[in-house]
Scaffold this motif. Sequence first.
Motif, PDB file in Angstrom:
ATOM      1  N   UNK A  83       0.824  -1.213   0.000  1.00 29.17           N
ATOM      2  CA  UNK A  83       0.000   0.000   0.000  1.00 29.17           C
ATOM      3  C   UNK A  83       0.857   1.261   0.000  1.00 29.17           C
ATOM      4  N   UNK A  84       1.948   1.226   0.756  1.00 34.02           N
ATOM      5  CA  UNK A  84       2.822   2.390   0.839  1.00 34.02           C
ATOM      6  C   UNK A  84       3.480   2.695  -0.507  1.00 34.02           C
ATOM      7  N   UNK A  85       3.663   1.666  -1.346  1.00 33.91           N
ATOM      8  CA  UNK A  85       4.276   1.848  -2.658  1.00 33.91           C
ATOM      9  C   UNK A  85       3.249   1.997  -3.777  1.00 33.91           C
ATOM     10  N   UNK A  86       1.983   1.856  -3.460  1.00 30.64           N
ATOM     11  CA  UNK A  86       0.944   1.938  -4.486  1.00 30.64           C
ATOM     12  C   UNK A  86       0.636   3.392  -4.835  1.00 30.64           C
ATOM     13  N   UNK A 113       3.383 -14.411  -7.621  1.00 27.74           N
ATOM     14  CA  UNK A 113       3.833 -13.321  -8.486  1.00 27.74           C
ATOM     15  C   UNK A 113       5.353 -13.174  -8.475  1.00 27.74           C
ATOM     16  N   UNK A 114       5.972 -13.374  -7.305  1.00 28.81           N
ATOM     17  CA  UNK A 114       7.425 -13.270  -7.229  1.00 28.81           C
ATOM     18  C   UNK A 114       8.091 -14.389  -8.038  1.00 28.81           C
ATOM     19  N   UNK A 115       7.474 -15.570  -8.030  1.00 25.18           N
ATOM     20  CA  UNK A 115       7.995 -16.665  -8.858  1.00 25.18           C
ATOM     21  C   UNK A 115       7.783 -16.356 -10.344  1.00 25.18           C
ATOM     22  N   UNK A 213       2.384  -5.074 -13.110  1.00 27.55           N
ATOM     23  CA  UNK A 213       3.057  -5.931 -12.125  1.00 27.55           C
ATOM     24  C   UNK A 213       4.560  -5.982 -12.359  1.00 27.55           C
ATOM     25  N   UNK A 214       4.990  -5.872 -13.619  1.00 27.42           N
ATOM     26  CA  UNK A 214       6.427  -5.958 -13.905  1.00 27.42           C
ATOM     27  C   UNK A 214       7.180  -4.722 -13.420  1.00 27.42           C
ATOM     28  N   UNK A 215       6.484  -3.630 -13.220  1.00 27.96           N
ATOM     29  CA  UNK A 215       7.089  -2.441 -12.610  1.00 27.96           C
ATOM     30  C   UNK A 215       6.983  -2.500 -11.084  1.00 27.96           C
ATOM     31  N   UNK A 216       5.831  -2.923 -10.600  1.00 23.73           N
ATOM     32  CA  UNK A 216       5.547  -2.869  -9.167  1.00 23.73           C
ATOM     33  C   UNK A 216       6.297  -3.936  -8.378  1.00 23.73           C
ATOM     34  N   UNK A 217       6.342  -5.152  -8.891  1.00 19.13           N
ATOM     35  CA  UNK A 217       6.922  -6.263  -8.131  1.00 19.13           C
ATOM     36  C   UNK A 217       8.412  -6.071  -7.840  1.00 19.13           C
ATOM     37  N   UNK A 218       9.231  -5.646  -8.827  1.00 18.60           N
ATOM     38  CA  UNK A 218      10.638  -5.398  -8.477  1.00 18.60           C
ATOM     39  C   UNK A 218      10.807  -4.297  -7.432  1.00 18.60           C
ATOM     40  N   UNK A 219       9.846  -3.361  -7.372  1.00 16.50           N
ATOM     41  CA  UNK A 219       9.929  -2.268  -6.416  1.00 16.50           C
ATOM     42  C   UNK A 219       9.655  -2.753  -4.994  1.00 16.50           C
ATOM     43  N   UNK A 220       8.737  -3.705  -4.839  1.00  8.38           N
ATOM     44  CA  UNK A 220       8.377  -4.176  -3.491  1.00  8.38           C
ATOM     45  C   UNK A 220       9.106  -5.457  -3.099  1.00  8.38           C
TER      46      UNK A 220
END
Length: 354
Positions: A83-86, A113-115, A213-220
Amino acid sequence: MQDCAFRHWLDANAEAIDRGLCEPQQVLAQIAESQLLRVGVDPAVGGTGGQVTNAVEAIAAIASRSLAAAFVCWGQRAFIEYLLHSPNQPLRERLLPRLLTGELAGATGLSNAMKFLSGIEALQVRGRPAADGWHLEGRLHWVTNLRKSGFVVAAAIEDEAGGAPFVLAIPSDAQGLERSDDLQLMGLQSSNTAALAFHQVPLARDWLLHENAREFLPRVRPAFLALQCGMAIGLARRALEEVQAHLHGRASFLDEARQVLSERLENTVSELKQGLLEGRFQQQPAALFKLRITLAECAADAVQLELQASGGKAYLSEYGEGFARRWRESAFVPIVTPSLVQLRAELQRQAGAA
């Protein structure tokens, strides 16, 4: 951990939490009351300040007494981090206060998603575009902190229309969302761990955590994994404390081994914190994977050393209950997603591609 009442509660209930004899709802309530969920969160949005490294230490402090409780805390705190990164500020303002107080449970359903991000697994939930959102279909096989009185779960969604995969927060009262019975685990049973099935679940766009997701997941991912590392750190530290207690100050090769392992552990923790604060794990995930592997190995080695220091006493029910729990907990650390096998496979793939 400064909250003495919470420490005492964990010590008194660690076995019951592990075996499923503690009401799961109490676990999150106690964690929230301790204020540890607010650590590493900006005071402007309800936190007590500090960095994500402080949140790692908070989870480690819980794990030194109960890995199951730390597992619940990880799920809740990881969702808070999402949420803090959304960029979805209205969603953050709507959910964050209730997550910080423990009124609402947050479940980090992003293990799949991480996998997916590492090319290990396809996304397991699909979204078909609708007038004001999507209809969701699929399944998440293992999610923690799915509190029966109400939760919200994060999931990465494959876009059936061919667009980029995206990330949603999905409330437990969404029509067509089915929670299984709690999974029958070897330990960590009061953690509200279950599976989720999505049967044409309608969800509006205002539940969108991130459109890509490809932008968000590496960030979190750095926080996701580092907070997870808190479990191994706390378990390893507790086992090493038990070794020292068993030795009663006697000089021996076991004490030398304890000191060497303790130094390796704390050096790795320092590397983890430094990498988080510098932000380098976003561009260098392999470095974080290696630290996660090392910390899991430290936890396993520390529990093994505790067994050697306590001897046959560890096998007596009267004396060895805490050790037996830590032994089960140490068996979980390597398999929590992403597992050590998955991390090593990814490191091997990257080395081959270099």
